[in-house]
Design a protein around this motif. Structure first.
Motif: not given
Length: 285
Positions: A82-85, A87-88, A116-117, A126-128
């Motif tokens: 679920s984490i891999k899927n 998207k931002l 935890g999703q 995403w920040i860096y």
């Protein structure tokens, strides 16, 4: 047998899964287990399905049983997928930026705000990578060159050493023991913050006092050694949280602003408490 076992977070822990396995072996029903864990009956049903394995008995016959270890492994496999899927998208981006600007760490955002999703490593990436459009000043702890301090051969003795503190206090087993410290806002002679941290729950009290002299701080204190910040790690961590709002060099602050910081800290989810807050732990005893 443990009764009225409750939890303040969403997902079952390994300890809870081990209790489920133990109670099944004792002959309890799913509804009884759900009641003991403070969970819904459906949650236990889903958990049992996740953890079903075949087990051979002494007569070489196979039976379907619940395995806490297997269930925990399957849970983490599903979470990784679920984490891999994730998207931002615009909604996720806006939510992350909101919490970072509210001085919440990426780890707490990931665990407590997104359940935890998403992973906190994704948030850091995403920040860096500049995907959140944040600047250095938006980061909680930008890297700085650290000044190495030297310890005097004859350090001043202020009072009772931290080595004299009773072991019962060190273990954090009960409420009512407090660590005390001062937070200096500017090098100029000015008012400072007095912080008191309850050792078990990490509940924080912050007050503005005239200075950091022993006369201004009149308590029964066990003093840490000079430049030995590891001896009062809770204080150090909490002081860093205060610095998110009042960095070094702050000339003025108000009682209202300090009270807002205190409320924020006491309602900030903590990893050590499975993302419950200090106020929840304190009220829960």
């Amino acid at each position: 047998m443990q009764e009225n076992y409750t939890t303040t977070y969403n997902h079952l822990s390994l300890a809870e899964r081990q209790l489920i396995e133990k109670w099944f072996k004792e002959g309890m029903s799913r509804r009884q287990i759900a009641k003991l864990l403070g969970r819904s009956h459906q949650t236990i049903n889903n958990e049992v399905k996740r953890g079903q394995v075949q087990q051979m008995d002494t007569f070489r016959a196979y039976h379907i049983v619940y395995s806490s270890e297997y269930a925990h492994q399957q849970y983490h496999k599903q979470r990784k997928k679920s984490i891999k899927n994730t998207k931002l998208d615009k909604l996720v981006l806006e939510k992350i930026i909101h919490y970072i600007k509210a001085k919440v760490s990426p780890e707490v955002i990931a665990k407590a705000k997104f359940n935890g999703q998403i992973s906190y490593s994704s948030i850091y990436n995403w920040i860096y990578n500049g995907k959140l459009g944040l600047k250095r000043k938006d980061m909680l702890y930008p890297h700085k060159t650290k000044v190495i301090k030297t310890v005097s051969a004859n350090p001043r003795v202020y009072g009772k050493s931290i080595e004299e503190r009773p072991e019962d206090i060190n273990r954090r087993n009960e409420l009512g023991h407090w660590e005390i410290d001062t937070v200096v806002l500017t090098r100029a002679k000015n008012k400072v913050l007095l912080t008191l941290t309850e050792r078990k729950s990490r509940l924080e009290i912050i007050r503005i006092i005239a200075d950091k002299s022993s006369e201004a701080v009149n308590c029964d204190i066990y003093y840490a050694h000079a430049y030995s910040s590891w001896e009062r790690g809770t204080n150090e961590n909490h002081n860093r949280m205060i610095r998110r709002f009042l960095p070094k060099g702050t000339i003025k602050t108000t009682t209202k602003e300090v009270a807002q910081i205190e409320i924020w800290m006491n309602n900030y989810p903590r990893k050590m408490f499975n993302y419950s807050t200090p106020i929840q732990v304190y009220l829960g005893g």
